[in-house]
Write a protein that holds these residues in place. Structure first.
Motif, PDB file in Angstrom:
ATOM      1  N   ARG A   1       0.786  -1.420  -0.122  1.00  0.00           N
ATOM      2  CA  ARG A   1      -0.066   0.000  -0.143  1.00  0.00           C
ATOM      3  C   ARG A   1       0.758   1.185  -0.168  1.00  0.00           C
ATOM      4  N   HIS A   2       0.694   2.275  -0.678  1.00  0.00           N
ATOM      5  CA  HIS A   2       1.260   3.529  -0.832  1.00  0.00           C
ATOM      6  C   HIS A   2       1.301   4.237   0.449  1.00  0.00           C
ATOM      7  N   ILE A   3       2.510   4.259   1.183  1.00  0.00           N
ATOM      8  CA  ILE A   3       2.344   5.215   2.329  1.00  0.00           C
ATOM      9  C   ILE A   3       3.762   6.107   2.179  1.00  0.00           C
ATOM     10  N   ARG A   4       3.356   7.429   2.137  1.00  0.00           N
ATOM     11  CA  ARG A   4       4.592   8.243   1.853  1.00  0.00           C
ATOM     12  C   ARG A   4       5.925   8.170   2.698  1.00  0.00           C
ATOM     13  N   SER A   5       5.490   8.061   4.009  1.00  0.00           N
ATOM     14  CA  SER A   5       6.753   8.083   4.901  1.00  0.00           C
ATOM     15  C   SER A   5       6.177   7.394   6.325  1.00  0.00           C
ATOM     16  N   VAL A   6       7.057   7.411   7.326  1.00  0.00           N
ATOM     17  CA  VAL A   6       6.693   6.949   8.471  1.00  0.00           C
ATOM     18  C   VAL A   6       5.575   8.151   9.040  1.00  0.00           C
ATOM     19  N   ASN A   7       5.749   9.348   8.665  1.00  0.00           N
ATOM     20  CA  ASN A   7       4.850  10.313   9.219  1.00  0.00           C
ATOM     21  C   ASN A   7       3.406  10.067   8.764  1.00  0.00           C
ATOM     22  N   GLU A   8       3.310   9.230   7.799  1.00  0.00           N
ATOM     23  CA  GLU A   8       1.734   9.006   7.399  1.00  0.00           C
ATOM     24  C   GLU A   8       1.274   7.659   7.725  1.00  0.00           C
ATOM     25  N   VAL A   9       2.109   6.931   8.729  1.00  0.00           N
ATOM     26  CA  VAL A   9       1.533   5.433   9.160  1.00  0.00           C
ATOM     27  C   VAL A   9       0.425   5.758  10.127  1.00  0.00           C
ATOM     28  N   THR A  10      -0.496   4.802   9.841  1.00  0.00           N
ATOM     29  CA  THR A  10      -1.857   4.963  10.632  1.00  0.00           C
ATOM     30  C   THR A  10      -1.811   3.345  11.447  1.00  0.00           C
ATOM     31  N   GLY A  11      -2.954   3.278  12.432  1.00  0.00           N
ATOM     32  CA  GLY A  11      -3.026   2.100  13.024  1.00  0.00           C
ATOM     33  C   GLY A  11      -3.246   1.048  11.932  1.00  0.00           C
ATOM     34  N   ALA A  12      -3.801   1.338  10.943  1.00  0.00           N
ATOM     35  CA  ALA A  12      -4.383   0.276  10.088  1.00  0.00           C
ATOM     36  C   ALA A  12      -2.980  -0.385   9.230  1.00  0.00           C
ATOM     37  N   ASP A  13      -1.742   0.085   9.290  1.00  0.00           N
ATOM     38  CA  ASP A  13      -0.651  -0.213   8.762  1.00  0.00           C
ATOM     39  C   ASP A  13       0.093  -1.156   9.498  1.00  0.00           C
ATOM     40  N   GLU A  14      -0.236  -1.203  10.863  1.00  0.00           N
ATOM     41  CA  GLU A  14       0.608  -2.024  11.752  1.00  0.00           C
ATOM     42  C   GLU A  14       0.801  -3.686  11.121  1.00  0.00           C
ATOM     43  N   ASP A  15      -0.068  -4.047  10.508  1.00  0.00           N
ATOM     44  CA  ASP A  15       0.004  -5.721  10.225  1.00  0.00           C
ATOM     45  C   ASP A  15       1.071  -5.323   9.058  1.00  0.00           C
TER      46      ASP A  15
ATOM     47  N   GLY B   1      25.576  -9.343  11.670  1.00  0.00           N
ATOM     48  CA  GLY B   1      24.763  -8.108  11.891  1.00  0.00           C
ATOM     49  C   GLY B   1      24.446  -7.232  10.533  1.00  0.00           C
ATOM     50  N   TYR B   2      23.248  -6.573  10.854  1.00  0.00           N
ATOM     51  CA  TYR B   2      22.879  -5.869   9.961  1.00  0.00           C
ATOM     52  C   TYR B   2      22.130  -4.759  10.223  1.00  0.00           C
ATOM     53  N   ARG B   3      21.859  -3.750   9.373  1.00  0.00           N
ATOM     54  CA  ARG B   3      21.027  -2.469   9.861  1.00  0.00           C
ATOM     55  C   ARG B   3      19.603  -2.426   8.915  1.00  0.00           C
ATOM     56  N   LEU B   4      18.760  -1.962   9.813  1.00  0.00           N
ATOM     57  CA  LEU B   4      17.519  -1.731   9.206  1.00  0.00           C
ATOM     58  C   LEU B   4      17.430  -0.113   9.280  1.00  0.00           C
ATOM     59  N   VAL B   5      17.164   0.545   8.162  1.00  0.00           N
ATOM     60  CA  VAL B   5      16.948   2.137   8.335  1.00  0.00           C
ATOM     61  C   VAL B   5      15.845   2.395   7.563  1.00  0.00           C
ATOM     62  N   ILE B   6      15.066   3.447   8.153  1.00  0.00           N
ATOM     63  CA  ILE B   6      13.866   4.127   7.224  1.00  0.00           C
ATOM     64  C   ILE B   6      14.113   5.385   7.296  1.00  0.00           C
ATOM     65  N   ASN B   7      14.542   6.057   6.127  1.00  0.00           N
ATOM     66  CA  ASN B   7      14.825   7.452   6.107  1.00  0.00           C
ATOM     67  C   ASN B   7      13.658   8.005   5.895  1.00  0.00           C
ATOM     68  N   THR B   8      13.383   9.150   6.793  1.00  0.00           N
ATOM     69  CA  THR B   8      11.957   9.820   6.876  1.00  0.00           C
ATOM     70  C   THR B   8      12.112  11.348   6.720  1.00  0.00           C
ATOM     71  N   GLY B   9      12.014  11.993   5.459  1.00  0.00           N
ATOM     72  CA  GLY B   9      12.066  13.314   5.324  1.00  0.00           C
ATOM     73  C   GLY B   9      13.371  13.846   4.749  1.00  0.00           C
ATOM     74  N   PRO B  10      13.259  15.254   4.634  1.00  0.00           N
ATOM     75  CA  PRO B  10      14.423  15.701   4.036  1.00  0.00           C
ATOM     76  C   PRO B  10      15.753  15.650   4.830  1.00  0.00           C
ATOM     77  N   ASP B  11      15.576  15.904   6.118  1.00  0.00           N
ATOM     78  CA  ASP B  11      17.085  15.672   6.799  1.00  0.00           C
ATOM     79  C   ASP B  11      17.605  14.322   7.030  1.00  0.00           C
ATOM     80  N   ALA B  12      16.690  13.287   6.687  1.00  0.00           N
ATOM     81  CA  ALA B  12      17.276  12.029   6.609  1.00  0.00           C
ATOM     82  C   ALA B  12      17.681  11.455   5.361  1.00  0.00           C
TER      83      ALA B  12
END
Ligand code: AMP
Length: 120
Positions: free
Chosen positions: A45-59, A81-92
């Motif tokens: 599903r299209h979610i722009r960024s973490v800023n737009e996450v809602t409860g419906a996206d938890e699954d 080891g490995y890294r999980l990264v979610i860049n969110t917005g311009p500063d990231a």
């Protein structure tokens, strides 16, 4: 979203090296890898960024982490080891506005918050 490249990869309309796909998420190799292991996992599903996450996206987001874990294990980086990264917005430095987690491994990663990074 029609003009979103990650939506197009999720539907199969755009080519990518797809590692996994189900009804909630799609995983594929990053086009410009920065490490021996570098793939992305996206919600279908299209979610722009973490800023737009809602409860419906938890699954979908729970599935995203569990698929990231499984593929990281399949690629053999669970012990090194490995890294999980979610860049969110311009500063990231987010450049594709469809939420995605980078899964990066197979080499030492230099940045640690203790290495003089100023957090204030
Ligand atoms: P970010 O800067 O966090 O938004 O990350 C976007 C990532 O998407 C970058 O690592 C790009 O290399 C990757 N990318 C962009 N287009 C594609 C594509 N068509 N297939 C796979 N990865 C892509």
């Amino acid at each position: 979203m029609e003009d979103c490249i990650f939506c197009q990869i999720a539907t199969g309309e755009r080519q990518a090296v797809v590692l996994y796909r189900d009804e909630l998420v799609t995983a594929f190799e990053d086009l410009h890898p920065i490490a021996p292991v570098h793939f992305l996992v996206v919600p279908n599903r299209h979610i722009r960024s973490v800023n737009e996450v809602t409860g419906a996206d938890e699954d979908a987001l729970g599935r995203l982490v569990s698929v990231a874990r499984r593929l990281a294990h399949e690629k053999g980086v669970q012990a090194s080891g490995y890294r999980l990264v979610i860049n969110t917005g311009p500063d990231a430095g987010q450049s594709v506005f469809h939420l995605h987690v980078h899964v990066i491994g197979g080499r030492k990663m230099p940045f640690r918050f203790e290495d003089g990074a100023q957090m204030r």
